[in-house]
Motif scaffolding. Sequence first.
Motif, PDB file in Angstrom:
ATOM      1  N   ASP A 168      49.937  28.776   0.705  1.00 15.32           N
ATOM      2  CA  ASP A 168      51.303  28.360   0.378  1.00 15.32           C
ATOM      3  C   ASP A 168      51.823  29.103  -0.853  1.00 15.32           C
ATOM      4  N   ASP A 169      50.981  29.242  -1.862  1.00 19.20           N
ATOM      5  CA  ASP A 169      51.381  29.983  -3.059  1.00 19.20           C
ATOM      6  C   ASP A 169      51.649  31.444  -2.731  1.00 19.20           C
ATOM      7  N   LEU A 170      50.754  32.058  -1.968  1.00 21.12           N
ATOM      8  CA  LEU A 170      50.939  33.460  -1.592  1.00 21.12           C
ATOM      9  C   LEU A 170      52.227  33.661  -0.796  1.00 21.12           C
ATOM     10  N   GLU A 171      52.564  32.687   0.026  1.00 21.05           N
ATOM     11  CA  GLU A 171      53.770  32.786   0.854  1.00 21.05           C
ATOM     12  C   GLU A 171      55.040  32.862   0.002  1.00 21.05           C
ATOM     13  N   THR A 172      55.007  32.300  -1.214  1.00 20.40           N
ATOM     14  CA  THR A 172      56.195  32.327  -2.070  1.00 20.40           C
ATOM     15  C   THR A 172      56.593  33.746  -2.460  1.00 20.40           C
ATOM     16  N   ILE A 173      55.629  34.669  -2.419  1.00 15.72           N
ATOM     17  CA  ILE A 173      55.951  36.077  -2.708  1.00 15.72           C
ATOM     18  C   ILE A 173      55.772  36.953  -1.464  1.00 15.72           C
ATOM     19  N   LYS A 174      55.752  36.288  -0.309  1.00 21.66           N
ATOM     20  CA  LYS A 174      55.714  36.980   0.992  1.00 21.66           C
ATOM     21  C   LYS A 174      54.444  37.802   1.194  1.00 21.66           C
ATOM     22  N   VAL A 175      53.301  37.230   0.775  1.00 21.12           N
ATOM     23  CA  VAL A 175      51.999  37.868   0.960  1.00 21.12           C
ATOM     24  C   VAL A 175      51.153  36.952   1.837  1.00 21.12           C
ATOM     25  N   LYS A 176      50.496  37.525   2.836  1.00 15.46           N
ATOM     26  CA  LYS A 176      49.647  36.715   3.728  1.00 15.46           C
ATOM     27  C   LYS A 176      48.229  36.571   3.185  1.00 15.46           C
ATOM     28  N   ASN A 177      47.695  37.637   2.594  1.00 12.71           N
ATOM     29  CA  ASN A 177      46.324  37.645   2.076  1.00 12.71           C
ATOM     30  C   ASN A 177      46.305  38.231   0.670  1.00 12.71           C
ATOM     31  N   ILE A 178      45.392  37.752  -0.134  1.00 12.11           N
ATOM     32  CA  ILE A 178      45.259  38.263  -1.497  1.00 12.11           C
ATOM     33  C   ILE A 178      44.955  39.767  -1.495  1.00 12.11           C
ATOM     34  N   GLU A 179      44.312  40.252  -0.428  1.00 12.08           N
ATOM     35  CA  GLU A 179      43.977  41.669  -0.325  1.00 12.08           C
ATOM     36  C   GLU A 179      45.226  42.548  -0.224  1.00 12.08           C
ATOM     37  N   ASP A 180      46.358  41.965   0.169  1.00 12.75           N
ATOM     38  CA  ASP A 180      47.615  42.708   0.289  1.00 12.75           C
ATOM     39  C   ASP A 180      48.395  42.731  -1.018  1.00 12.75           C
ATOM     40  N   ALA A 181      47.870  42.094  -2.042  1.00 14.28           N
ATOM     41  CA  ALA A 181      48.574  41.964  -3.316  1.00 14.28           C
ATOM     42  C   ALA A 181      47.889  42.778  -4.412  1.00 14.28           C
ATOM     43  N   VAL A 182      48.614  42.979  -5.487  1.00 14.37           N
ATOM     44  CA  VAL A 182      48.057  43.538  -6.712  1.00 14.37           C
ATOM     45  C   VAL A 182      47.792  42.337  -7.627  1.00 14.37           C
TER      46      VAL A 182
ATOM     47  N   GLU B  76      64.138  50.327  -8.819  1.00 10.40           N
ATOM     48  CA  GLU B  76      63.051  50.086  -7.862  1.00 10.40           C
ATOM     49  C   GLU B  76      61.739  49.707  -8.540  1.00 10.40           C
ATOM     50  N   LYS B  77      61.662  49.839  -9.846  1.00 18.05           N
ATOM     51  CA  LYS B  77      60.450  49.481 -10.600  1.00 18.05           C
ATOM     52  C   LYS B  77      60.465  48.041 -11.106  1.00 18.05           C
ATOM     53  N   ILE B  78      61.597  47.379 -10.994  1.00 17.76           N
ATOM     54  CA  ILE B  78      61.711  46.009 -11.498  1.00 17.76           C
ATOM     55  C   ILE B  78      60.959  45.053 -10.575  1.00 17.76           C
ATOM     56  N   ILE B  79      60.158  44.208 -11.197  1.00 20.61           N
ATOM     57  CA  ILE B  79      59.390  43.185 -10.487  1.00 20.61           C
ATOM     58  C   ILE B  79      60.091  41.850 -10.733  1.00 20.61           C
ATOM     59  N   ASN B  80      60.433  41.158  -9.669  1.00 23.56           N
ATOM     60  CA  ASN B  80      61.123  39.879  -9.781  1.00 23.56           C
ATOM     61  C   ASN B  80      60.123  38.725  -9.727  1.00 23.56           C
ATOM     62  N   PHE B  81      60.227  37.845 -10.706  1.00 24.49           N
ATOM     63  CA  PHE B  81      59.424  36.632 -10.801  1.00 24.49           C
ATOM     64  C   PHE B  81      60.372  35.453 -10.581  1.00 24.49           C
TER      65      PHE B  81
ATOM     66  N   PRO C  89      53.505  44.367  -3.947  1.00 24.53           N
ATOM     67  CA  PRO C  89      54.028  45.676  -4.349  1.00 24.53           C
ATOM     68  C   PRO C  89      55.143  46.202  -3.448  1.00 24.53           C
ATOM     69  N   THR C  90      55.172  45.767  -2.204  1.00 24.68           N
ATOM     70  CA  THR C  90      56.196  46.230  -1.277  1.00 24.68           C
ATOM     71  C   THR C  90      57.553  45.606  -1.593  1.00 24.68           C
ATOM     72  N   ARG C  91      57.551  44.321  -1.834  1.00 22.31           N
ATOM     73  CA  ARG C  91      58.812  43.601  -2.086  1.00 22.31           C
ATOM     74  C   ARG C  91      59.144  43.481  -3.570  1.00 22.31           C
ATOM     75  N   ARG C  92      58.204  43.877  -4.445  1.00 24.23           N
ATOM     76  CA  ARG C  92      58.389  43.779  -5.896  1.00 24.23           C
ATOM     77  C   ARG C  92      58.655  42.327  -6.313  1.00 24.23           C
ATOM     78  N   LEU C  93      57.906  41.416  -5.677  1.00 24.34           N
ATOM     79  CA  LEU C  93      57.946  39.997  -6.005  1.00 24.34           C
ATOM     80  C   LEU C  93      56.615  39.611  -6.636  1.00 24.34           C
ATOM     81  N   ALA C  94      56.648  38.722  -7.628  1.00 28.19           N
ATOM     82  CA  ALA C  94      55.402  38.310  -8.266  1.00 28.19           C
ATOM     83  C   ALA C  94      55.510  36.881  -8.757  1.00 28.19           C
ATOM     84  N   ASP C  95      54.351  36.306  -9.010  1.00 29.93           N
ATOM     85  CA  ASP C  95      54.278  34.971  -9.596  1.00 29.93           C
ATOM     86  C   ASP C  95      52.920  34.843 -10.278  1.00 29.93           C
TER      87      ASP C  95
END
Length: 151
Positions: free
Chosen positions: A77-91, A16-21, A117-123
Motif C-alpha cells: 500500500d505504501d509503495l502504491e502511493t508512489i506508483k511502485v509495485k516492488n521495492i526492486e523497482d525503486a531507488v 525533469e530532475k525535480i522529485i515530488n514528495f 525514478p520513472t515518475r520522479r515521485l518519492a516518500d
Amino acid sequence: MKIKTKFFGEIEVGEEKIINFPSGIIGFEDLKRFVLIDHPGSDVIKWLQSVDDPVISLPVADPTAFYSDYVPQISKDDLETIKVKNIEDAVVLCVITVPADIQKATINLKAPVILNPTRRLADQMIAENPEYRVKHPLPLAQKQEGRCAGC
C-alpha cells in the motif's frame, strides 16, 4: 530553473530532475519538491535539497553501500502511493546524521526515502523490519583528513 541552496549556492536544475514528495518528508511535511545533488568527491553521499527552502538539505546515501544486506520491508500500500509495485523497482536512500564527532554518524534504516525514478515521485516510508533503527551506526571505514572515507 535556478534554485538557491545553503551549501552549493545558486544552481541550475532541469524541471525533469525535480522529485515530488506528495506527503513531504518527516519533519518537513510542507516541502514537496526536492532535487538530488552529488556530494563533491563522493560516489556514495548525495544531498536531498529542497527546491523551495534553500536551508533544507539532507545528506542521503544508498544504504547498501554500508549494509550490503539491507532490504527494507515496505507495505505494498505504501509503495502504491508512489506508483511502485516492488521495492526492486525503486531507488532506496537513507538519511544520514553527522554530529560533530563523525565517528558517531548514523543512518536512518527505519525510515528510508523510496523513489520512483520513472515518475520522479518519492516518500519517506517506514520499514517493517524490526532490526532497523532510526539511528543505526554508520560504519566508517576510516577517517581521512577529518572527513569520512566516501563522504
